[in-house]
Design a protein around this motif. Structure first.
Motif, PDB file in Angstrom:
ATOM      1  N   GLY A  90       4.797   2.259   3.807  1.00 42.87           N
ATOM      2  CA  GLY A  90       5.100   1.058   4.570  1.00 42.87           C
ATOM      3  C   GLY A  90       5.034  -0.217   3.746  1.00 42.87           C
ATOM      4  O   GLY A  90       4.114  -0.407   2.944  1.00 42.87           O
ATOM      5  N   SER A  91       6.012  -1.094   3.957  1.00 43.32           N
ATOM      6  CA  SER A  91       6.068  -2.351   3.207  1.00 43.32           C
ATOM      7  C   SER A  91       4.859  -3.234   3.490  1.00 43.32           C
ATOM      8  O   SER A  91       4.290  -3.829   2.573  1.00 43.32           O
ATOM      9  N   SER A  92       4.470  -3.338   4.751  1.00 42.54           N
ATOM     10  CA  SER A  92       3.343  -4.207   5.099  1.00 42.54           C
ATOM     11  C   SER A  92       2.049  -3.709   4.463  1.00 42.54           C
ATOM     12  O   SER A  92       1.219  -4.512   4.027  1.00 42.54           O
ATOM     13  N   THR A  93       1.875  -2.395   4.398  1.00 42.92           N
ATOM     14  CA  THR A  93       0.684  -1.833   3.769  1.00 42.92           C
ATOM     15  C   THR A  93       0.662  -2.148   2.282  1.00 42.92           C
ATOM     16  O   THR A  93      -0.379  -2.497   1.712  1.00 42.92           O
ATOM     17  N   ALA A  94       1.828  -2.030   1.649  1.00 44.31           N
ATOM     18  CA  ALA A  94       1.915  -2.339   0.223  1.00 44.31           C
ATOM     19  C   ALA A  94       1.612  -3.810  -0.034  1.00 44.31           C
ATOM     20  O   ALA A  94       0.895  -4.157  -0.986  1.00 44.31           O
ATOM     21  N   ARG A  95       2.134  -4.679   0.818  1.00 46.66           N
ATOM     22  CA  ARG A  95       1.863  -6.117   0.643  1.00 46.66           C
ATOM     23  C   ARG A  95       0.375  -6.417   0.830  1.00 46.66           C
ATOM     24  O   ARG A  95      -0.205  -7.197   0.072  1.00 46.66           O
ATOM     25  N   ARG A  96      -0.255  -5.811   1.816  1.00 44.25           N
ATOM     26  CA  ARG A  96      -1.697  -6.034   2.018  1.00 44.25           C
ATOM     27  C   ARG A  96      -2.495  -5.541   0.814  1.00 44.25           C
ATOM     28  O   ARG A  96      -3.484  -6.163   0.421  1.00 44.25           O
ATOM     29  N   ALA A  97      -2.073  -4.417   0.229  1.00 47.98           N
ATOM     30  CA  ALA A  97      -2.752  -3.895  -0.960  1.00 47.98           C
ATOM     31  C   ALA A  97      -2.654  -4.886  -2.112  1.00 47.98           C
ATOM     32  O   ALA A  97      -3.601  -5.057  -2.887  1.00 47.98           O
ATOM     33  N   LEU A  98      -1.509  -5.555  -2.231  1.00 44.36           N
ATOM     34  CA  LEU A  98      -1.320  -6.550  -3.285  1.00 44.36           C
ATOM     35  C   LEU A  98      -2.197  -7.774  -3.029  1.00 44.36           C
ATOM     36  O   LEU A  98      -2.875  -8.268  -3.940  1.00 44.36           O
ATOM     37  N   GLN A  99      -2.190  -8.261  -1.815  1.00 46.52           N
ATOM     38  CA  GLN A  99      -2.968  -9.459  -1.496  1.00 46.52           C
ATOM     39  C   GLN A  99      -4.468  -9.230  -1.651  1.00 46.52           C
ATOM     40  O   GLN A  99      -5.201 -10.127  -2.070  1.00 46.52           O
ATOM     41  N   SER A 100      -4.922  -8.020  -1.321  1.00 47.20           N
ATOM     42  CA  SER A 100      -6.354  -7.731  -1.365  1.00 47.20           C
ATOM     43  C   SER A 100      -6.851  -7.373  -2.763  1.00 47.20           C
ATOM     44  O   SER A 100      -8.053  -7.267  -2.979  1.00 47.20           O
TER      45      SER A 100
END
Length: 332
Positions: A90-100
């Motif tokens: 999922g794109s949103s999961t990948a983005r959260r992984a980057l932000q965190s």
């Protein structure tokens, strides 16, 4: 055509499944070692990156896996201690992984950021204007920096049909779909994946822009990879596809023209946290020559090697990097 999975690919899938579990839970491992070794080619060791641990992520579809490995090999050649955290679901999961901070770099798409991450409803048709808007908004809102943007790659969404449906129904463009829904409801069948079925830049947006409502009982939710074959064999009339997917040509599918220019531009670039890019601005110089070499045609060929020929994405990515001279393969 059936995807063939190598033994290493099977082992990789198992580790990726575990990574997905960890992402959905309370924590995430630091990733695994890069699966294949490379030596510096035109990408030379960068003193500032020597030994710096950088975790490279990717989403869980073919092109993202290939791009993720390209990123890993580029940074490895530059001397970084690279960790592999591929196939995030999922794109949103990948983005959260980057932000965190669970991952440090991610090849991403400008349209995905504009619509899905930042909640804008109206795409910007001009690629450069789209990128500048995304770059500004992502930095201000999310602390995410974009670098090494590639305007040559635009992996946007599209609908495809098989050649029989194209001739029988006379469909050439997306604005033909309302006619099919009204006059041939038995043929108004759609194959889409879960994300596309719910994204603003996916099915809901297409229905609104082109003025039709799909019968949900005739909409099949499939995995991204199986949509192409389902469209080719007529399981559905309209299949959601990515324009750089090698299976379009291999299966002789016809891509419908987005005549109202609904879908955003999906140019690729390296995303990372702004604070990390400020600490290591050399990341940009590592990736810029790679971006200049990547084109839609190059990605179509690499994607086809995975999805049609059954090659491992890591092998495909490393061979391409070596072919372009960015890295050398040990022992060759």
């Amino acid at each position: 055509m059936k995807l063939k999975t190598s033994r290493r690919g099977a082992l990789k899938l198992a580790s990726l499944a575990m990574a997905g579990v960890l992402l959905s839970g309370c924590g995430l491992s630091s990733g695994s070692a890069v699966p294949l070794a490379v030596e510096p080619g035109s990408i030379k060791p960068v003193p500032e990156l020597e030994g710096v641990t950088i975790t490279v992520g990717s989403k869980n579809f073919t092109e993202q896996l290939v791009l993720g490995y390209i990123g890993q090999f580029a940074l490895s050649a530059a001397g970084a201690n690279v960790r592999d955290l591929s196939s995030i679901v999922g794109s949103s999961t990948a983005r959260r992984a980057l932000q965190s901070g669970q991952i440090d770099t991610l090849y991403d798409y400008t349209g995905t950021s504009w619509i899905s991450y930042n909640g804008n409803n109206d795409p910007i048709p001009d690629a450069r204007a789209q990128f500048e808007a995304v770059k500004k908004q992502d930095l201000e809102r999310n602390g995410i920096a974009w670098t090494a943007i590639d305007y040559q790659v635009d992996n946007t969404y599209a609908f495809a049909v098989n050649q029989d449906a194209a001739k029988r129904l006379g469909v050439e463009k997306l604005s033909d779909i309302p006619r099919i829904v009204a006059e041939h409801p038995e043929d108004a069948t759609f194959c889409v994946d879960t994300e596309f079925a719910n994204r603003n830049d996916g099915m809901p947006g297409v229905e609104k822009e082109y003025g039709f409502t799909a019968d949900k009982s005739k909409m099949k939710i499939l995995t991204e990879g199986s949509i192409y074959q389902a469209t080719a064999n007529g399981t559905c009339t309209f299949g959601e596809v990515f324009t750089t997917d090698g299976r379009i040509k291999a299966l002789d599918l016809k891509v419908l023209t987005d005549d109202k220019l609904f879908f955003p531009r999906y140019n690729i670039g390296i995303t990372t946290r702004d604070e990390l890019l400020k600490r290591y601005p050399q990341i940009t110089s590592v990736f810029e020559p790679v971006s200049k070499a990547l084109t839609n045609d190059e990605l179509v060929k690499m994607n086809a090697q995975v999805d049609v020929d059954g090659r491992d994405p890591a092998d495909v990515a490393r061979d391409w990097m070596a072919e372009k001279g960015f890295v050398k393969i040990p022992g060759r």
